[in-house]
Scaffold this motif. Structure first.
Motif, short mmCIF file in Angstrom:
data_model
loop_
_atom_site.label_atom_id
_atom_site.label_comp_id
_atom_site.label_asym_id
_atom_site.label_seq_id
_atom_site.Cartn_x
_atom_site.Cartn_y
_atom_site.Cartn_z
N LEU A 1 0.84 -1.20 0.00
CA LEU A 1 0.00 0.00 0.00
C LEU A 1 0.87 1.25 0.00
O LEU A 1 1.99 1.23 0.52
CB LEU A 1 -0.89 0.02 1.25
CG LEU A 1 -1.89 -1.12 1.36
CD1 LEU A 1 -2.46 -1.18 2.77
CD2 LEU A 1 -2.99 -0.97 0.34
N PRO B 1 -7.18 0.02 -3.72
CA PRO B 1 -6.91 0.64 -2.42
C PRO B 1 -8.16 1.28 -1.85
O PRO B 1 -8.96 1.87 -2.57
CB PRO B 1 -5.83 1.67 -2.74
CG PRO B 1 -5.94 1.93 -4.20
CD PRO B 1 -6.48 0.67 -4.82
N LEU C 1 -2.18 0.85 -4.48
CA LEU C 1 -1.76 -0.50 -4.18
C LEU C 1 -0.89 -0.94 -5.34
O LEU C 1 -1.34 -0.95 -6.49
CB LEU C 1 -2.97 -1.43 -4.04
CG LEU C 1 -2.66 -2.93 -3.96
CD1 LEU C 1 -1.89 -3.25 -2.67
CD2 LEU C 1 -3.94 -3.74 -4.03
#
Length: 179
Positions: A49, A136, A143
């Motif tokens: 992330l 994400p 991501l």
């Protein structure tokens, strides 16, 4: 609503209560290294992330979050994976998950390789294959799916703070990838 749902709602702490608890006792967390695997089970990609920290720094992170009162570790893993990767991530968590390591975070820098200025925390760390579409969520900006070799690169490690880079290297080593 089930009794477990009621108990879990009672397990939520206000920010003030959480700050008090963090100052007095270790808090249990789960951390997940999301991976994509091929048909033979070999890891082909690692999901990281991208988030902005409270001070505005952009950094890479693993999926991470607290285990709530009366919540099973498996349920906490599922909740945090869905919260960060989206409801269609389709994580494949075994019925009885076993962490690949335990990370102990201290508010004092240098006590261990793991640092969290807010608290003393103990994190159970898992490698979790995901099979679905990931996007994400929450406060994640992006991501990125990186090959294990890319994820082990010093440039990526430098973008991870608080020990997440160490945890990622441990996960890659556990998977048999050179670090």
């Amino acid at each position: 609503m089930t009794w477990t749902d009621v108990e879990r709602q009672l397990g939520w702490l206000s920010q003030e209560e959480l700050d008090t608890a963090r100052g007095r006792l270790p808090i249990l967390y789960v951390e997940a290294v999301p991976v994509r695997v091929d048909a033979a089970g070999a890891v082909t990609a690692v999901g990281l992330l991208l988030r902005a920290s409270d001070d505005g720094a952009i950094q890479r992170e693993l999926v991470s979050g607290r285990v709530l009162y009366h919540e099973k570790v498996r349920d906490a893993l599922m909740r945090h994976l869905e919260k960060d990767l989206g409801p269609m991530a389709l994580p494949r968590i075994p019925a009885s998950p076993v962490p690949f390591t335990v990370a102990e975070y201290f508010p004092t820098p240098g006590a261990t390789a793991f640092h969290d200025p807010r608290q003393h925390a103990v994190a159970l760390a898992f490698i979790v294959p995901v099979a679905g579409d990931c996007a994400p969520q929450q406060d994640a900006l992006d991501l990125a799916w990186l090959s294990p070799e890319e994820a082990a690169h010093a440039r990526i490690q430098a973008e991870m703070f608080g020990g997440h880079g160490v945890l990622l290297r441990q996960a890659l080593a556990h998977l048999g990838h050179p670090i």
